[in-house]
Design an enzyme around this catalytic site. Sequence first.
Site, PDB file in Angstrom:
ATOM      1  N   ALA A 159       0.808  -1.075  -0.087  1.00 39.68           N
ATOM      2  CA  ALA A 159      -0.015  -0.057   0.118  1.00 39.68           C
ATOM      3  C   ALA A 159       1.115   1.278  -0.033  1.00 39.68           C
ATOM      4  O   ALA A 159       0.526   2.260  -0.503  1.00 39.68           O
ATOM      5  CB  ALA A 159      -1.079   0.040   1.414  1.00 39.68           C
ATOM      6  N   GLY A 216       2.032   1.762  -3.433  1.00 33.99           N
ATOM      7  CA  GLY A 216       0.842   1.792  -4.370  1.00 33.99           C
ATOM      8  C   GLY A 216       0.151   3.236  -3.917  1.00 33.99           C
ATOM      9  O   GLY A 216      -0.393   3.797  -5.117  1.00 33.99           O
ATOM     10  N   ASP A 217       0.139   3.569  -2.930  1.00 29.17           N
ATOM     11  CA  ASP A 217      -0.301   4.987  -2.604  1.00 29.17           C
ATOM     12  C   ASP A 217       0.626   5.917  -3.579  1.00 29.17           C
ATOM     13  O   ASP A 217      -0.170   7.311  -4.290  1.00 29.17           O
ATOM     14  CB  ASP A 217       0.063   5.566  -1.305  1.00 29.17           C
ATOM     15  CG  ASP A 217      -0.344   6.842  -0.731  1.00 29.17           C
ATOM     16  OD1 ASP A 217      -1.601   7.156  -0.930  1.00 29.17           O
ATOM     17  OD2 ASP A 217       0.390   7.782  -0.054  1.00 29.17           O
ATOM     18  N   ALA A 218       1.768   5.995  -3.565  1.00 28.87           N
ATOM     19  CA  ALA A 218       2.530   6.653  -4.558  1.00 28.87           C
ATOM     20  C   ALA A 218       2.313   6.983  -5.817  1.00 28.87           C
ATOM     21  O   ALA A 218       2.277   7.925  -6.573  1.00 28.87           O
ATOM     22  CB  ALA A 218       3.866   6.633  -3.939  1.00 28.87           C
ATOM     23  N   GLU A 224      -1.011   8.272  -6.693  1.00 26.23           N
ATOM     24  CA  GLU A 224      -0.978   9.778  -6.646  1.00 26.23           C
ATOM     25  C   GLU A 224      -0.224  10.170  -7.815  1.00 26.23           C
ATOM     26  O   GLU A 224      -0.786  11.434  -8.305  1.00 26.23           O
ATOM     27  CB  GLU A 224      -0.019  10.072  -5.304  1.00 26.23           C
ATOM     28  CG  GLU A 224       0.078  11.665  -5.067  1.00 26.23           C
ATOM     29  CD  GLU A 224      -1.210  12.189  -4.358  1.00 26.23           C
ATOM     30  OE1 GLU A 224      -1.721  13.280  -4.771  1.00 26.23           O
ATOM     31  OE2 GLU A 224      -1.719  11.430  -3.681  1.00 26.23           O
TER      32      GLU A 224
END
Length: 133
Positions: free
Chosen positions: A15, A18-20, A23
Amino acid sequence: MNKQQAELLNGIALAYIGDAIYEVFVREYLLDKGLTKPAMLQKNATKFVSAKAQAKIISAMDEVDFLTEYELTYFKRGRNAHSKTTAKNTDVVTYRISTGFEAVVGILHLTQQKERLQEFWDFSLKTIEADLV
């Protein structure tokens, strides 16, 4: 990192990356749409990256069986991971679903599944785009 190493990562680590990655997709999309004012960029980015938005996308994906069994495995790994972080603007269930969402983005990125990652982004975009200003 090779595929085997990526597949051994815990849900929080998946995560995290994945978040980066997600974004960056969102920011590039907003700039491509011609948005340049920081307030508008932030307002519209939130419509994609908030836990509620990501949970909405997962719900839409679930309705049409979009996720593969492989992706569901990593979604569950992220969703069920024990995080020391707490949800800021949402409930715990929504926050966990969004962590699962980000874990799927993470595994697709780390295992170089670029075409599938693009399909994931396209689905996300279609689901959220109607809410944009």
